[in-house]
Design a protein around this motif. Structure first.
Motif, PDB file in Angstrom:
ATOM      1  N   HIS A 186       0.859  -1.183   0.000  1.00  7.56           N
ATOM      2  CA  HIS A 186       0.000   0.000   0.000  1.00  7.56           C
ATOM      3  C   HIS A 186       0.900   1.239   0.000  1.00  7.56           C
ATOM      4  O   HIS A 186       1.949   1.261   0.649  1.00  7.56           O
ATOM      5  N   GLU A 245     -10.655   2.423  -2.966  1.00  9.62           N
ATOM      6  CA  GLU A 245      -9.419   3.191  -3.098  1.00  9.62           C
ATOM      7  C   GLU A 245      -9.074   3.431  -4.564  1.00  9.62           C
ATOM      8  O   GLU A 245      -8.552   4.498  -4.924  1.00  9.62           O
ATOM      9  N   GLN A 248     -11.176   6.279  -5.677  1.00 11.65           N
ATOM     10  CA  GLN A 248     -10.654   7.509  -5.072  1.00 11.65           C
ATOM     11  C   GLN A 248      -9.401   7.991  -5.799  1.00 11.65           C
ATOM     12  O   GLN A 248      -9.263   9.185  -6.103  1.00 11.65           O
ATOM     13  N   GLU A 249      -8.476   7.079  -6.078  1.00 11.48           N
ATOM     14  CA  GLU A 249      -7.234   7.441  -6.757  1.00 11.48           C
ATOM     15  C   GLU A 249      -7.509   8.046  -8.140  1.00 11.48           C
ATOM     16  O   GLU A 249      -6.904   9.048  -8.528  1.00 11.48           O
TER      17      GLU A 249
END
Length: 260
Positions: A186, A245, A248-249
């Motif tokens: 991550h 995620e 979101q990215e």
């Protein structure tokens, strides 16, 4: 002896065929070309960098653009080309990944000189921070680190890994192994590990590895020669993060550029 020589020749010939694909059929100029770049800057010494293959020196980049012009290619941004109903022959798109500062410092003046449009995909999390990309930081730790001893340690999931960096060959092997391991982490965990190495070895940020600033991006956009595209926030391995995620990215990177 003869048998060994024949085997060696066969292996060399196979490598040559795979490397240069001389046997492959030429692709018609009716199909657009996309030329993807990353960094436009001078190469580092060979033993101090494993990313020189991603670096194109400015003089070589200029020669490539001049060749395209001299040989009748027409340049488009990706959005321009996508909007065309039928694609013209000898169409080419120049693209850059990541948004390195050298795209602004070295590539942009050459693009303006030849009036060649380009598309630059920006990793938005580095904009205005002066920070380096994680792979450049790893390169610094292993190849530009005067305080590096004969081994380097890495703790992942409560397990300690020790890598031999006592000579160039072992350092190179350790670099590729570490790159693979860090790639799968991550982004937050990866950054913490690199931060610890930088602190323990007293390493400094290399300003040449930074992302462009907001003002530099705005200048590129206002030139009407460069289109900006989203390239995530932190450049993660998307398959290693959750779907939430991932969204979101991708979305936040796009919104950041739209709000410049």
């Amino acid at each position: 002896m003869i048998y060994a020589a024949v085997l060696a020749f066969a292996a060399l010939f196979a490598w040559f065929c795979l490397r240069f694909a001389w046997w492959a059929k030429d692709l018609s100029y009716e199909y657009p070309r996309v030329l993807m770049y990353h960094m436009i800057r001078e190469h580092l010494p060979k033993r101090a960098s494993k990313f020189n293959r991603l670096r194109v020196i400015p003089a070589a980049f200029e020669k490539q653009l001049a060749w395209l012009k001299q040989n009748g290619f027409t340049s488009y941004t990706l959005s321009e080309l996508a909007s065309l109903g039928s694609k013209p022959a000898k169409a080419v798109c120049i693209t850059f990944d990541d948004g390195y500062y050298d795209n602004y410092k070295y590539a942009f003046p050459i693009l303006k000189k030849y009036q060649v449009p380009a598309t630059i995909f920006i990793t938005s999390g580095g904009v205005d921070t002066g920070k380096e990309f994680w792979w450049d930081r790893l390169e610094t730790v292993l190849f530009e680190n005067k305080n590096l001893r004969e081994s380097i340690e890495l703790d992942i999931l409560n397990q300690r890994h020790i890598f031999d960096v006592s000579d160039d060959k072992k350092r190179l092997h350790s670099f590729y192994t570490l790159h693979h391991m860090l790639f799968s982490l991550h982004p937050n965990e990866r950054d913490m590990m690199l931060d610890r190495w930088y602190e323990s070895y007293g390493l400094k940020v290399n300003p040449n590895n930074r992302t462009m600033t907001s003002s530099e991006l705005i200048e590129l956009y206002q030139s009407q020669l460069v289109t900006l595209g989203a390239h995530t926030i932190h450049h993660p391995a998307l398959k290693q993060i959750s779907r939430e995620e991932q969204i979101q990215e991708i979305q936040s990177s796009k919104l950041f550029l739209e709000n410049l």
